[in-house]
Design a protein around this motif. Structure first.
Motif, PDB file in Angstrom:
ATOM      1  N   HIS A   1       6.252  -0.465  50.687  1.00 39.29           N
ATOM      2  CA  HIS A   1       7.497  -0.019  51.324  1.00 39.29           C
ATOM      3  C   HIS A   1       7.499   1.466  51.639  1.00 39.29           C
ATOM      4  O   HIS A   1       8.408   1.943  52.301  1.00 39.29           O
TER       5      HIS A   1
ATOM      6  N   GLY B   1      13.263  -2.488  51.723  1.00 40.69           N
ATOM      7  CA  GLY B   1      12.673  -3.822  51.767  1.00 40.69           C
ATOM      8  C   GLY B   1      11.222  -3.711  51.348  1.00 40.69           C
ATOM      9  O   GLY B   1      10.831  -2.743  50.682  1.00 40.69           O
TER      10      GLY B   1
ATOM     11  N   VAL C   1      11.301  -0.617  56.789  1.00 40.73           N
ATOM     12  CA  VAL C   1      11.587  -1.387  55.566  1.00 40.73           C
ATOM     13  C   VAL C   1      13.018  -1.122  55.094  1.00 40.73           C
ATOM     14  O   VAL C   1      13.247  -0.585  54.003  1.00 40.73           O
TER      15      VAL C   1
ATOM     16  N   ASP D   1      10.548  -6.580  43.535  1.00 44.26           N
ATOM     17  CA  ASP D   1       9.643  -5.675  44.242  1.00 44.26           C
ATOM     18  C   ASP D   1       8.233  -5.716  43.635  1.00 44.26           C
ATOM     19  O   ASP D   1       7.228  -5.758  44.347  1.00 44.26           O
TER      20      ASP D   1
ATOM     21  N   GLU E   1      13.975  -8.025  50.323  1.00 48.82           N
ATOM     22  CA  GLU E   1      13.458  -8.143  51.691  1.00 48.82           C
ATOM     23  C   GLU E   1      14.239  -9.214  52.459  1.00 48.82           C
ATOM     24  O   GLU E   1      14.117 -10.406  52.169  1.00 48.82           O
TER      25      GLU E   1
ATOM     26  N   TYR F   1       3.195 -11.179  47.685  1.00 48.24           N
ATOM     27  CA  TYR F   1       3.940 -11.456  48.913  1.00 48.24           C
ATOM     28  C   TYR F   1       3.255 -12.640  49.615  1.00 48.24           C
ATOM     29  O   TYR F   1       2.023 -12.708  49.651  1.00 48.24           O
TER      30      TYR F   1
ATOM     31  N   LYS G   1       7.175  -4.946  53.058  1.00 46.03           N
ATOM     32  CA  LYS G   1       6.463  -5.670  54.129  1.00 46.03           C
ATOM     33  C   LYS G   1       4.958  -5.667  53.864  1.00 46.03           C
ATOM     34  O   LYS G   1       4.433  -4.721  53.271  1.00 46.03           O
TER      35      LYS G   1
ATOM     36  N   ASP H   1      13.796 -10.459  55.321  1.00 45.12           N
ATOM     37  CA  ASP H   1      12.960 -11.466  55.990  1.00 45.12           C
ATOM     38  C   ASP H   1      12.690 -12.653  55.062  1.00 45.12           C
ATOM     39  O   ASP H   1      12.445 -13.764  55.524  1.00 45.12           O
TER      40      ASP H   1
ATOM     41  N   GLY I   1      13.839  -3.458  46.223  1.00 49.77           N
ATOM     42  CA  GLY I   1      13.015  -4.045  47.276  1.00 49.77           C
ATOM     43  C   GLY I   1      13.436  -5.439  47.705  1.00 49.77           C
ATOM     44  O   GLY I   1      12.623  -6.354  47.741  1.00 49.77           O
TER      45      GLY I   1
END
Ligand SMILES: [Zn+2]
Length: 408
Positions: free
Chosen positions: A338, A310, A346, A251, A43, A258, A312, A45, A41
């Motif tokens: 995800h 990823g 993702v 992850d 990410e 997050y 989100k 971003d 995972g």
């Protein structure tokens, strides 16, 4: 069980007497060295700002010296589903490991219906080392070693889902191949956790949010330290031609810590206001692990950093319960996930560097997919892609004619 897999089992059984990697080998010429580092995972971003701020210097170095971009993943991606796709370059319905649970049973290697890359490489005399790769429990014989990862069952982790038994606490199958290596690891690395820490339940958090968050993050740091020690020990003492090592705490942290804002779904200032840097810090931690690995390998080693998907913040009306597969109680306040129906929401990530791989190459759109990883690795070893594989060799990352890549 399909006939192809039956043949694979029969052939791999012949390899039961393989020497442990690092012992005497009678290979006439050296084979390419490939290290795959998996991050569960990752990410983009979140890591891109960290790279811009200079907080991931090792990953920045890989980007500069190699190729990178998004990695298209499968629909409703989760670890066992995607990893088994990466292993075999076949669809989840084909390889059989469709999720954490298959027919109500925790996913395991006995369910794999297509031949995985470690078996193909072993058959071609490539030495293989694997550590903490998800969905590799119980371990299988390889031309080297295999230490299982996520979905390993044991004490306090009876179903094996998103929890961590220590090496000595594993139950229901072998976590180390060859078996003799287990005592060696306990002696030289210690009794390490095989996977990341289970997330706390809503009840554990209530009224003690900051305290629970901090002690959980401390445990994650310990697990990462143990894992770094394990990877470092293996690379120094059991070097193999092909090595695959995976981290999964990034992850796990993202699902409930997050850095969401008040407008996001599930925002609770008592939890989400405590350590907004917890998730980015996981990648800064990963970058240090990457630094250790890069120090242990030479310039001629191919390095692939691969993420299965990823992650989100919640943002879709979907049937899937965001707490599904999260923990026993299914009460962890999950704020990011995800397993969106559209995997393109993702994407995973892909980084590659090594002999003949282009420098500073950005892959645009979805040029690379999880199906392409295995064919590309086989290509480096000069092994033809088997018919069942759905992906293709990522020829665009290699200098023209890929003449620097080893041929049979
Ligand atoms: Zn996850």
């Amino acid at each position: 069980m399909v006939p192809r897999f039956a043949a694979f089992v029969a052939i791999i059984c012949l390899f039961l007497t393989f020497p442990v990697a690092g012992q005497t080998q009678s290979t006439p010429k050296p084979k390419p060295h490939v290290v795959v580092i998996g991050v569960n995972g990752m990410e983009l971003d979140v890591i891109r700002p960290l790279i811009l701020k200079g907080q991931m210097p090792n990953l920045a170095k890989v980007i500069k010296k190699g190729a990178y971009g998004k990695l298209r993943t499968v629909s409703s991606p989760n670890c066992p589903r995607v990893y088994s796709t990466i292993f075999t370059s076949t669809k989840p319905e084909e390889h059989g490991v469709t999720g954490f649970l298959v027919g109500g049973i925790t996913a395991n290697t006995n369910m794999l219906k297509e031949e995985p890359i470690w078996s193909m490489l072993s058959k071609h005399d490539v030495t293989v080392g694997m550590a903490n790769v998800p969905a590799t429990f119980p371990v299988m014989p390889v031309n080297g070693y295999m230490i299982s990862g996520m979905l390993t069952r044991g004490k306090n982790c009876e179903d094996g889902i998103l929890c961590a038994p220590k090496l000595s606490e594993v139950e229901g199958g072998a976590a180390v191949y060859p078996e003799s290596m287990k005592a060696e690891l306990l002696k030289n690395v210690g009794d390490f956790y095989i996977d990341c820490e289970r997330m706390p339940s809503a009840e554990q958090l209530r009224g003690h949010e900051a305290e629970v968050i901090d002690s959980w993050l401390k445990r994650v740091d310990v697990i990462r330290e143990q894992q770094t020690k394990l990877f470092d020990y293996l690379l120094k003492n059991h070097p193999t031609d092909f090595t695959w090592m995976v981290q999964s705490c990034e992850d796990r942290t993202g699902h409930w810590l997050y850095p969401i804002a008040p407008y996001n779904v599930g925002y609770n200032p008592k939890i989400n206001g405590v350590r907004p840097d917890a998730f980015p810090n996981q990648y800064i931690g990963f970058d240090k692990v990457l630094g250790t690995i890069l120090n242990d390998i030479d310039e001629n080693t191919y390095v692939f950093i691969v993420s299965d998907h990823g992650i989100k913040p919640l943002r879709e009306f979907e049937e899937t319960d965001p707490h599904a597969h999260m923990d026993h109680e299914k009460t962890t306040p999950v704020i990011a996930k995800h397993d969106f129906a559209d995997g393109d929401d993702v994407p995973g990530s892909f980084f590659a560097m090594g002999p003949g791989i282009k420098h500073d190459l950005r892959l645009m759109g979805f040029e690379a997919s999880v199906y392409d990883v295995a064919p590309t690795i086989l290509h480096i070893y000069g092994i033809d892609q088997p018919e069942q594989m759905r992906g293709h060799v990522l020829t665009q990352i290699f200098e023209s004619g890929d003449n620097k890549v080893a041929k049979k």
